[in-house]
Design a protein around this motif. Structure first.
Motif, PDB file in Angstrom:
ATOM      1  N   LYS A 114       0.797  -1.231   0.000  1.00 52.87           N
ATOM      2  CA  LYS A 114       0.000   0.000   0.000  1.00 52.87           C
ATOM      3  C   LYS A 114       0.830   1.283   0.000  1.00 52.87           C
ATOM      4  O   LYS A 114       0.517   2.230  -0.715  1.00 52.87           O
ATOM      5  CB  LYS A 114      -0.970  -0.009   1.189  1.00 52.87           C
ATOM      6  CG  LYS A 114      -2.134  -0.980   1.007  1.00 52.87           C
ATOM      7  CD  LYS A 114      -3.128  -0.883   2.156  1.00 52.87           C
ATOM      8  CE  LYS A 114      -4.304  -1.832   1.927  1.00 52.87           C
ATOM      9  NZ  LYS A 114      -5.285  -1.764   3.045  1.00 52.87           N
ATOM     10  N   TYR A 159       3.449   1.776  -1.427  1.00 51.73           N
ATOM     11  CA  TYR A 159       4.210   1.848  -2.683  1.00 51.73           C
ATOM     12  C   TYR A 159       3.290   1.575  -3.873  1.00 51.73           C
ATOM     13  O   TYR A 159       3.666   0.873  -4.813  1.00 51.73           O
ATOM     14  CB  TYR A 159       5.360   0.831  -2.653  1.00 51.73           C
ATOM     15  CG  TYR A 159       6.153   0.877  -1.367  1.00 51.73           C
ATOM     16  CD1 TYR A 159       7.053   1.910  -1.109  1.00 51.73           C
ATOM     17  CD2 TYR A 159       5.980  -0.108  -0.382  1.00 51.73           C
ATOM     18  CE1 TYR A 159       7.758   1.962   0.083  1.00 51.73           C
ATOM     19  CE2 TYR A 159       6.690  -0.062   0.805  1.00 51.73           C
ATOM     20  CZ  TYR A 159       7.570   0.968   1.033  1.00 51.73           C
ATOM     21  OH  TYR A 159       8.273   1.021   2.213  1.00 51.73           O
ATOM     22  N   LYS A 160       2.064   2.142  -3.836  1.00 49.27           N
ATOM     23  CA  LYS A 160       1.076   1.867  -4.875  1.00 49.27           C
ATOM     24  C   LYS A 160       1.565   2.286  -6.265  1.00 49.27           C
ATOM     25  O   LYS A 160       1.342   1.586  -7.249  1.00 49.27           O
ATOM     26  CB  LYS A 160      -0.233   2.592  -4.552  1.00 49.27           C
ATOM     27  CG  LYS A 160      -1.050   1.915  -3.457  1.00 49.27           C
ATOM     28  CD  LYS A 160      -2.395   2.620  -3.283  1.00 49.27           C
ATOM     29  CE  LYS A 160      -3.253   1.912  -2.235  1.00 49.27           C
ATOM     30  NZ  LYS A 160      -4.546   2.592  -2.045  1.00 49.27           N
ATOM     31  N   PHE A 161       2.212   3.437  -6.338  1.00 45.44           N
ATOM     32  CA  PHE A 161       2.674   3.930  -7.642  1.00 45.44           C
ATOM     33  C   PHE A 161       3.625   2.927  -8.284  1.00 45.44           C
ATOM     34  O   PHE A 161       3.495   2.585  -9.467  1.00 45.44           O
ATOM     35  CB  PHE A 161       3.372   5.284  -7.476  1.00 45.44           C
ATOM     36  CG  PHE A 161       3.968   5.811  -8.755  1.00 45.44           C
ATOM     37  CD1 PHE A 161       3.169   6.390  -9.728  1.00 45.44           C
ATOM     38  CD2 PHE A 161       5.332   5.712  -8.983  1.00 45.44           C
ATOM     39  CE1 PHE A 161       3.719   6.869 -10.915  1.00 45.44           C
ATOM     40  CE2 PHE A 161       5.895   6.182 -10.163  1.00 45.44           C
ATOM     41  CZ  PHE A 161       5.081   6.761 -11.130  1.00 45.44           C
ATOM     42  N   ARG A 162       4.575   2.428  -7.491  1.00 46.43           N
ATOM     43  CA  ARG A 162       5.535   1.467  -8.020  1.00 46.43           C
ATOM     44  C   ARG A 162       4.868   0.135  -8.317  1.00 46.43           C
ATOM     45  O   ARG A 162       5.208  -0.541  -9.294  1.00 46.43           O
ATOM     46  CB  ARG A 162       6.671   1.279  -7.019  1.00 46.43           C
ATOM     47  CG  ARG A 162       8.019   1.000  -7.667  1.00 46.43           C
ATOM     48  CD  ARG A 162       9.098   0.818  -6.633  1.00 46.43           C
ATOM     49  NE  ARG A 162       9.086   1.885  -5.652  1.00 46.43           N
ATOM     50  CZ  ARG A 162       9.498   1.736  -4.414  1.00 46.43           C
ATOM     51  NH1 ARG A 162       9.937   0.568  -3.999  1.00 46.43           N
ATOM     52  NH2 ARG A 162       9.467   2.746  -3.576  1.00 46.43           N
ATOM     53  N   TYR A 163       3.929  -0.263  -7.482  1.00 44.50           N
ATOM     54  CA  TYR A 163       3.222  -1.534  -7.658  1.00 44.50           C
ATOM     55  C   TYR A 163       2.482  -1.555  -8.999  1.00 44.50           C
ATOM     56  O   TYR A 163       2.611  -2.503  -9.788  1.00 44.50           O
ATOM     57  CB  TYR A 163       2.250  -1.724  -6.498  1.00 44.50           C
ATOM     58  CG  TYR A 163       1.374  -2.950  -6.584  1.00 44.50           C
ATOM     59  CD1 TYR A 163       1.874  -4.207  -6.269  1.00 44.50           C
ATOM     60  CD2 TYR A 163       0.039  -2.846  -6.972  1.00 44.50           C
ATOM     61  CE1 TYR A 163       1.071  -5.338  -6.335  1.00 44.50           C
ATOM     62  CE2 TYR A 163      -0.772  -3.977  -7.051  1.00 44.50           C
ATOM     63  CZ  TYR A 163      -0.253  -5.214  -6.729  1.00 44.50           C
ATOM     64  OH  TYR A 163      -1.048  -6.325  -6.803  1.00 44.50           O
ATOM     65  N   TYR A 164       1.715  -0.493  -9.271  1.00 37.57           N
ATOM     66  CA  TYR A 164       0.978  -0.434 -10.542  1.00 37.57           C
ATOM     67  C   TYR A 164       1.915  -0.167 -11.708  1.00 37.57           C
ATOM     68  O   TYR A 164       1.625  -0.566 -12.847  1.00 37.57           O
ATOM     69  CB  TYR A 164      -0.113   0.628 -10.459  1.00 37.57           C
ATOM     70  CG  TYR A 164      -1.240   0.238  -9.524  1.00 37.57           C
ATOM     71  CD1 TYR A 164      -2.042  -0.869  -9.797  1.00 37.57           C
ATOM     72  CD2 TYR A 164      -1.486   0.956  -8.360  1.00 37.57           C
ATOM     73  CE1 TYR A 164      -3.072  -1.244  -8.935  1.00 37.57           C
ATOM     74  CE2 TYR A 164      -2.510   0.590  -7.492  1.00 37.57           C
ATOM     75  CZ  TYR A 164      -3.291  -0.513  -7.792  1.00 37.57           C
ATOM     76  OH  TYR A 164      -4.306  -0.897  -6.928  1.00 37.57           O
ATOM     77  N   GLY A 165       3.035   0.490 -11.417  1.00 44.00           N
ATOM     78  CA  GLY A 165       4.029   0.709 -12.472  1.00 44.00           C
ATOM     79  C   GLY A 165       4.615  -0.603 -12.956  1.00 44.00           C
ATOM     80  O   GLY A 165       4.824  -0.801 -14.161  1.00 44.00           O
ATOM     81  N   TRP A 197      12.009  -2.271 -10.790  1.00 42.32           N
ATOM     82  CA  TRP A 197      10.953  -1.835  -9.869  1.00 42.32           C
ATOM     83  C   TRP A 197      10.400  -3.003  -9.055  1.00 42.32           C
ATOM     84  O   TRP A 197      10.031  -2.823  -7.894  1.00 42.32           O
ATOM     85  CB  TRP A 197       9.831  -1.138 -10.641  1.00 42.32           C
ATOM     86  CG  TRP A 197      10.173   0.288 -10.976  1.00 42.32           C
ATOM     87  CD1 TRP A 197      11.425   0.840 -11.030  1.00 42.32           C
ATOM     88  CD2 TRP A 197       9.253   1.330 -11.286  1.00 42.32           C
ATOM     89  NE1 TRP A 197      11.340   2.168 -11.362  1.00 42.32           N
ATOM     90  CE2 TRP A 197      10.017   2.506 -11.527  1.00 42.32           C
ATOM     91  CE3 TRP A 197       7.874   1.393 -11.417  1.00 42.32           C
ATOM     92  CZ2 TRP A 197       9.429   3.719 -11.878  1.00 42.32           C
ATOM     93  CZ3 TRP A 197       7.278   2.622 -11.767  1.00 42.32           C
ATOM     94  CH2 TRP A 197       8.044   3.754 -11.982  1.00 42.32           C
TER      95      TRP A 197
END
Length: 584
Positions: A19, A21-27, A86
């Motif tokens: 949670k 690191y949502k930006f990196r997770y979806y990236g 990532w």
């Protein structure tokens, strides 16, 4: 508890740590999608190049498509870089958070937990098991997602280009899927055994290295070596089992892939020879790439799933600790800023093991500023009293008060800040003397330490060491004698400026050279301060304001030295004659 092949609840719990690191997770997901599209696009462009430009000998079109394939390969490489980088970055940040949470949780455990948990096991959970969790993201979850997505996109292109050849590939896939599933189940059991044997080895090595002096003192080298060989052999066998399964699976997967490729070439080749327009040379060229792109991920998914399993098993072990309800209750609301030092035990009962009471209704009163000595045979319950005062353990029944306030009403940290203990077995960290005294408390300056050292008479001893206060004592303080370590412990307690001081047989291992220093330190540190001494040496007993005699978990006598020694048949008199008279 053994982790399931894929425990959905456990997996959801792990995903909660993404949670922040949502930006990196979806990236990572976005790059996985782009990687799949670009990878599947290359064989399609190759088909177009062969059929539309090489066969008709169109040089301009050939140059254009080769350039286009180069651009696609560049975009695929960029997607691959960010996807891998990532995914690994995310995994490392997640295990950083889990490791911090785990260590903080371990710090809050009651002493009873550490009594029953091997140090090696906790080290394994905090280091190697948590590292394995990172592989869920770096080698497991996202890799599986990327491979599955790539297979879907590849199948789409294959059906679009030549559905007849594609069905040949589809027919072979269930066989590989079935073999992969069998392999995955076998590896699950094998990896669980590997983690168990790694834990056993860590525990064994940790204990033997720590207790090496005992091993050598009692000539146990050969016996312990044979035990280690046995444990190492089990560890080796566990890994060999995983190697054996890999050695069987991957050759079979390669054979299926090669046979499928051969069937496609044979079927497509006969169609071309017969002049059938449903199959072209471009199809055969592209399908040689497509089959590898389809079967290799399917084969590697089993390997990635193994990494996933290892991570899930490791996560299960780590969460077992995080789910342990063994932390010290810290419901108190009062801050213990300073104690006068009045202590009272009221009918306190306690047992380390259920139904085996160590303290059997203790009633004890200590007035502010008094120094009391507690004596008794080994196992009588002397050290247990001070363990309960510090709330290292929770009492079964009764109450303990400091300044007429139940100790459960105080915030745990503030309570322990007002109580200092000098133990018989002094533990020093592999650090400087200064840091071992202050325990890295920024409020205790070098000047405060030096002043305190001069007051209790140990400044000259410390300055005589190479580097003085910056002398590195190494692991567990092995560079110092037991008496020198004891002096450091006295200074550590003194600089904390406690309201209550406890000496748990703290002078029992002092050599004659440090005897005078210890006596001065004891007089200085106990002056005008409530002190409880678990007595061992005669000097601390005869100077005490009151002596408490414990026998089998009960207080059987109390009074001054003169009062107790005058009782001809008293417990203290017998103990004094048998253990202490030699010193006098």
């Amino acid at each position: 508890m053994q982790a399931k092949a894929f425990d959905t609840n456990l997996f959801k719990r792990i995903l909660k740590y993404t949670k922040p690191y949502k930006f990196r997770y979806y990236g990572v997901i976005l790059f996985a999608i782009s990687l799949s599209v670009f990878a599947a696009l290359r064989p399609y462009l190759l088909k177009q190049t062969v059929d539309e430009y090489i066969k008709p000998k169109d040089g301009n079109g050939l140059l254009f498509y080769v350039t286009l394939m180069g651009i696609v390969m560049l975009l695929e490489s960029i997607s691959q870089f960010y996807f891998v980088y990532w995914a690994n970055w995310l995994g490392q940040d997640i295990i950083k958070d889990i490791r911090i949470k785990l260590f903080k949780y371990i710090l809050s455990f009651r002493m009873k937990y550490f009594d029953n948990s091997p140090v090696g096991m906790l080290v394994t959970r905090s280091v190697s098991d948590i590292e394995q969790i990172a592989r869920i993201f770096s080698q497991g979850l996202f890799m599986i997602f990327s491979d599955l997505l790539k297979m879907i996109v590849v199948l789409f292109f294959m059906f679009y280009m030549n559905w007849r050849l594609t069905w040949i590939v589809i027919i072979a896939m269930p066989i590989l899927v079935y073999i992969t599933r069998i392999f995955q189940r076998k590896m699950q059991v094998a990896f669980e055994e590997v983690r168990t044997q790694v834990n056993n080895m860590n525990v064994f090595v940790q204990e033997r290295v720590t207790g090496m002096k005992i091993v050598q003192l009692f000539n146990r080298e050969d016996i312990e070596f044979e035990k280690f060989k046995e444990i190492n052999s089990k560890h080796n066998n566990a890994w060999i089992k995983t190697i054996f399964y890999n050695s069987i699976f991957f050759p079979i997967a390669d054979i299926i892939s090669s046979l499928t490729l051969g069937a496609v070439v044979l079927y497509g080749g006969f169609h071309i020879l017969d002049g059938n327009k449903f199959t072209s040379f471009g199809d055969l060229f592209s399908y040689t790439m497509f089959i590898g792109m389809l079967f290799n991920p399917l084969r590697q998914i089993a390997d990635k799933f193994n990494e996933m399993q290892m991570g899930m098993i490791a996560a299960n072990r780590v969460f077992d600790i995080l789910d342990t309800d063994n932390d010290v209750q810290n419901d108190g609301t009062k801050m213990a800023s300073h104690f006068l030092g009045n202590i009272r035990f009221e009918n306190v009962r306690f047992s380390y093991i259920d139904n085996e009471e160590v303290l059997k209704g203790i009633n004890l009163k200590v007035n502010a500023g008094e120094t009391i000595a507690i004596v008794g045979a080994t196992g009588a319950g002397k050290s247990t009293i001070i363990n309960l005062l510090n709330r290292f353990y929770e009492i079964n029944s009764g109450s303990i008060y400091i300044d007429d306030q139940n100790i459960n009403d105080f915030k745990l940290e503030s309570l322990r800040q007002q109580i200092a203990i000098v133990l018989q077995d002094v533990f020093l960290f592999a650090d400087t003397i200064h840091n071992n005294i202050t325990l890295n408390n920024p409020e205790i300056t070098r000047e405060v330490v030096i002043t305190a050292a001069k007051e209790i008479g140990v400044h000259k001893f410390i300055k005589s060491l190479p580097g003085g206060y910056d002398y590195d004592v190494k692991e567990r303080g092995v560079m110092l004698s037991s008496g020198q370590r004891q002096l450091i412990a006295f200074l550590r307690a003194y600089v904390s400026n406690p309201s209550i001081l406890i000496l748990d047989e703290a002078t029992s291992s002092i050599d004659s050279y440090n005897e005078e220093l210890i006596q001065k330190a004891t007089e200085t540190i106990t002056k005008d301060r409530t002190s409880i001494v678990i007595a061992h040496r005669l000097a601390t007993i005869i100077n005490a304001d009151k002596i408490i005699v414990i026998e089998k978990g009960q207080i059987v006598e109390e009074g001054t030295h003169q009062e107790l020694v005058s009782k001809t048949e008293g417990f203290y008199k017998k103990l004094y004659d048998s253990q202490f008279a030699v010193e006098s």
